[in-house]
Design a protein around this motif. Sequence first.
Motif, PDB file in Angstrom:
ATOM      1  N   LEU A  70       0.803  -1.225   0.000  1.00 16.00           N
ATOM      2  CA  LEU A  70       0.000   0.000   0.000  1.00 16.00           C
ATOM      3  C   LEU A  70       0.838   1.278   0.000  1.00 16.00           C
ATOM      4  O   LEU A  70       0.493   2.234  -0.695  1.00 16.00           O
ATOM      5  N   PRO A  71       1.943   1.349   0.784  1.00 16.44           N
ATOM      6  CA  PRO A  71       2.748   2.569   0.723  1.00 16.44           C
ATOM      7  C   PRO A  71       3.242   2.879  -0.686  1.00 16.44           C
ATOM      8  O   PRO A  71       3.376   4.038  -1.066  1.00 16.44           O
ATOM      9  N   GLY A  72       3.515   1.824  -1.472  1.00 22.21           N
ATOM     10  CA  GLY A  72       3.932   2.040  -2.850  1.00 22.21           C
ATOM     11  C   GLY A  72       2.779   2.479  -3.725  1.00 22.21           C
ATOM     12  O   GLY A  72       2.922   3.348  -4.594  1.00 22.21           O
ATOM     13  N   LEU A  73       1.600   1.908  -3.504  1.00 22.12           N
ATOM     14  CA  LEU A  73       0.429   2.265  -4.309  1.00 22.12           C
ATOM     15  C   LEU A  73      -0.030   3.690  -4.030  1.00 22.12           C
ATOM     16  O   LEU A  73      -0.543   4.368  -4.919  1.00 22.12           O
ATOM     17  N   THR A  74       0.164   4.137  -2.791  1.00 22.45           N
ATOM     18  CA  THR A  74      -0.264   5.499  -2.438  1.00 22.45           C
ATOM     19  C   THR A  74       0.802   6.537  -2.760  1.00 22.45           C
ATOM     20  O   THR A  74       0.560   7.733  -2.606  1.00 22.45           O
ATOM     21  N   GLY A  75       1.979   6.084  -3.168  1.00 20.36           N
ATOM     22  CA  GLY A  75       3.045   7.017  -3.497  1.00 20.36           C
ATOM     23  C   GLY A  75       3.917   7.376  -2.320  1.00 20.36           C
ATOM     24  O   GLY A  75       4.879   8.140  -2.460  1.00 20.36           O
ATOM     25  N   ALA A  76       3.609   6.839  -1.132  1.00 22.98           N
ATOM     26  CA  ALA A  76       4.412   7.146   0.056  1.00 22.98           C
ATOM     27  C   ALA A  76       5.782   6.496  -0.023  1.00 22.98           C
ATOM     28  O   ALA A  76       6.733   6.957   0.604  1.00 22.98           O
ATOM     29  N   VAL A  77       5.883   5.395  -0.777  1.00 21.67           N
ATOM     30  CA  VAL A  77       7.135   4.668  -0.965  1.00 21.67           C
ATOM     31  C   VAL A  77       7.276   4.354  -2.446  1.00 21.67           C
ATOM     32  O   VAL A  77       6.278   4.150  -3.149  1.00 21.67           O
ATOM     33  N   HIS A  78       8.500   4.305  -2.936  1.00 26.27           N
ATOM     34  CA  HIS A  78       8.745   4.005  -4.346  1.00 26.27           C
ATOM     35  C   HIS A  78       8.257   2.599  -4.679  1.00 26.27           C
ATOM     36  O   HIS A  78       8.768   1.615  -4.147  1.00 26.27           O
ATOM     37  N   MET A  79       7.260   2.488  -5.570  1.00 29.29           N
ATOM     38  CA  MET A  79       6.669   1.191  -5.890  1.00 29.29           C
ATOM     39  C   MET A  79       7.680   0.259  -6.549  1.00 29.29           C
ATOM     40  O   MET A  79       7.632  -0.963  -6.358  1.00 29.29           O
ATOM     41  N   GLY A  80       8.595   0.819  -7.335  1.00 31.84           N
ATOM     42  CA  GLY A  80       9.609  -0.009  -7.987  1.00 31.84           C
ATOM     43  C   GLY A  80      10.439  -0.764  -6.975  1.00 31.84           C
ATOM     44  O   GLY A  80      10.776  -1.938  -7.172  1.00 31.84           O
ATOM     45  N   GLY A  81      10.779  -0.121  -5.858  1.00 30.49           N
ATOM     46  CA  GLY A  81      11.550  -0.776  -4.813  1.00 30.49           C
ATOM     47  C   GLY A  81      10.774  -1.907  -4.167  1.00 30.49           C
ATOM     48  O   GLY A  81      11.321  -2.967  -3.866  1.00 30.49           O
ATOM     49  N   VAL A  82       9.469  -1.694  -3.953  1.00 37.17           N
ATOM     50  CA  VAL A  82       8.620  -2.734  -3.368  1.00 37.17           C
ATOM     51  C   VAL A  82       8.589  -3.959  -4.273  1.00 37.17           C
ATOM     52  O   VAL A  82       8.751  -5.100  -3.821  1.00 37.17           O
ATOM     53  N   LEU A  83       8.386  -3.739  -5.571  1.00 40.59           N
ATOM     54  CA  LEU A  83       8.315  -4.858  -6.520  1.00 40.59           C
ATOM     55  C   LEU A  83       9.647  -5.587  -6.622  1.00 40.59           C
ATOM     56  O   LEU A  83       9.683  -6.813  -6.791  1.00 40.59           O
ATOM     57  N   LEU A  84      10.753  -4.854  -6.512  1.00 36.00           N
ATOM     58  CA  LEU A  84      12.075  -5.492  -6.543  1.00 36.00           C
ATOM     59  C   LEU A  84      12.240  -6.460  -5.375  1.00 36.00           C
ATOM     60  O   LEU A  84      12.775  -7.564  -5.536  1.00 36.00           O
ATOM     61  N   VAL A  85      11.770  -6.068  -4.196  1.00 37.79           N
ATOM     62  CA  VAL A  85      11.897  -6.947  -3.028  1.00 37.79           C
ATOM     63  C   VAL A  85      10.998  -8.171  -3.181  1.00 37.79           C
ATOM     64  O   VAL A  85      11.389  -9.282  -2.813  1.00 37.79           O
ATOM     65  N   VAL A  86       9.798  -7.985  -3.717  1.00 41.64           N
ATOM     66  CA  VAL A  86       8.908  -9.127  -3.945  1.00 41.64           C
ATOM     67  C   VAL A  86       9.579 -10.120  -4.899  1.00 41.64           C
ATOM     68  O   VAL A  86       9.549 -11.339  -4.667  1.00 41.64           O
ATOM     69  N   LEU A  87      10.192  -9.614  -5.973  1.00 40.34           N
ATOM     70  CA  LEU A  87      10.915 -10.491  -6.900  1.00 40.34           C
ATOM     71  C   LEU A  87      12.084 -11.168  -6.193  1.00 40.34           C
ATOM     72  O   LEU A  87      12.362 -12.350  -6.413  1.00 40.34           O
ATOM     73  N   ALA A  88      12.750 -10.428  -5.319  1.00 41.16           N
ATOM     74  CA  ALA A  88      13.878 -10.995  -4.568  1.00 41.16           C
ATOM     75  C   ALA A  88      13.423 -12.154  -3.689  1.00 41.16           C
ATOM     76  O   ALA A  88      14.132 -13.163  -3.558  1.00 41.16           O
ATOM     77  N   THR A  89      12.232 -12.040  -3.087  1.00 41.73           N
ATOM     78  CA  THR A  89      11.741 -13.137  -2.240  1.00 41.73           C
ATOM     79  C   THR A  89      11.496 -14.401  -3.067  1.00 41.73           C
ATOM     80  O   THR A  89      11.751 -15.508  -2.604  1.00 41.73           O
ATOM     81  N   LEU A  90      11.022 -14.221  -4.280  1.00 40.70           N
ATOM     82  CA  LEU A  90      10.799 -15.371  -5.156  1.00 40.70           C
ATOM     83  C   LEU A  90      12.127 -16.029  -5.534  1.00 40.70           C
ATOM     84  O   LEU A  90      12.245 -17.260  -5.546  1.00 40.70           O
ATOM     85  N   MET A  91      13.133 -15.222  -5.827  1.00 38.55           N
ATOM     86  CA  MET A  91      14.440 -15.749  -6.201  1.00 38.55           C
ATOM     87  C   MET A  91      15.099 -16.454  -5.018  1.00 38.55           C
ATOM     88  O   MET A  91      15.672 -17.539  -5.155  1.00 38.55           O
ATOM     89  N   TRP A  92      15.003 -15.843  -3.831  1.00 38.62           N
ATOM     90  CA  TRP A  92      15.615 -16.439  -2.638  1.00 38.62           C
ATOM     91  C   TRP A  92      14.936 -17.754  -2.289  1.00 38.62           C
ATOM     92  O   TRP A  92      15.605 -18.738  -1.961  1.00 38.62           O
TER      93      TRP A  92
END
Length: 325
Positions: free
Chosen positions: A171-193
Motif C-alpha cells: 500500500l505505501p507504494g500504491l499510495t506514493g508514500a514509498v517508491h513502488m519499484g523498490g517494493v516490486l524489486l523486493v517481492v521479486l527478490a523473495t521469489l528468487m531467494w
Amino acid sequence: MTSPAAEPASEVPSPPSSRTPVTAVPAPAGRRISGAIWAALAIVYVVWGSTYLGIRVVVETMPPFLSAGGRFVVAGLLLAAIIAWRQGIGALKVTPRQLGSAALVGVLLLLGGNGLVVLAETSIPSGLAALLIAVVPAWVVVLKALFGERPTLGGLAGVLMGLAGLAVLTLPGLTGAVHMGGVLLVVLATLMWSTGSFTSSRLPMPKNPFTASAYEMLAGGLACAALGLFRGEQHGLDLGEISTRSWVAWAYLVLFGSLIAFTAYAWLLQTAPLSLVATYAYVNPVVAVLLGALILGEALTLPIALGGAIVVLGVGLIVSTERRG
C-alpha cells in the motif's frame, strides 16, 4: 506436507567436515533438534536482522550491485582460505556438477535474492524491505506444493495470510508514500531467494556445506559485480567520496552478514528442515524494523505495521504447522 526434525548429533557448525550430509535427514516426529542448529539459527536471526540496516547505510554512498559483489567475493575468498587452512586444499575440491549447482544456488540467493534487495533499499526503508522478505516461507510452501508435497490446512492458511500481508505492505507504494519499484524489486527478490533455498536441497551440492557456501558467495558476488558493471555503476565512482560509515557498514556485512551468517544459513540448509530454517524470516523483520526506527529514524506507518503483523502471523502459522507435521 511433511515436517522432519533433524538432529545431526555429530555435525556442528565448526570446523567444516567432509562427512556433513548433502541433505537433511528426516528424523522421527518429536525428535529434539540439536543445539548446534539452534545456535546457527540464532546467528541468522540476529545478524541478518541487522543487515538491512547495514545495506541501507552502504547504499548511501556506494553503488548497489558493485558493493554487493565486492562484499560476497571478499567473504567467499576469506571463507575459502579458512577452509584450506583448517582442512587442507583438498576440502575445496568439488565435481563439475557440484560446482555448477553451487554457482546456480549462489546466483539465485545472492544476485536475485540479496542483490535486488540492495538495489531496492536505495528507494525504500530498510524495515519495509525486511517485512516484505518475511513472506519467503509462504513461497517455500508454494514451491513444495508444486513439486507434489501437499500443504496442511495450517500451512495453506499461513500462505494466504502471508500473501494478504504482502498486499497490505504494498500500500505505501500504491499510495506514493514509498517508491513502488523498490517494493516490486523486493517481492521479486523473495521469489528468487525461495527458489534458491528450495533448489539447494535438490541439486548435487558439495558435501561440505562450508565449501558450498564459499562457491555460492563467489558465484553470486561475481554475478552482482558483472551486473553492476553492465549498469554502468563504475562511471563516476570516486572511492574518496564514500563515507566512513558506509565503509564500516560494508565491512560489517562482509564479516557478519556474509562470512558468518550466510555460512550458518548454508549449513542449516543441508542439516535442518527447510521449514525450520525459514523461521528466520519472521524474526529478522522485528530486528530490522526496530533498528531502522531507532538508528535511521524510519517511520512505522499503519500499512507497514499492519501488513508486517499479518505476514509474521502467517509465517508463524506455517512454521508451527510444519514442526508438528
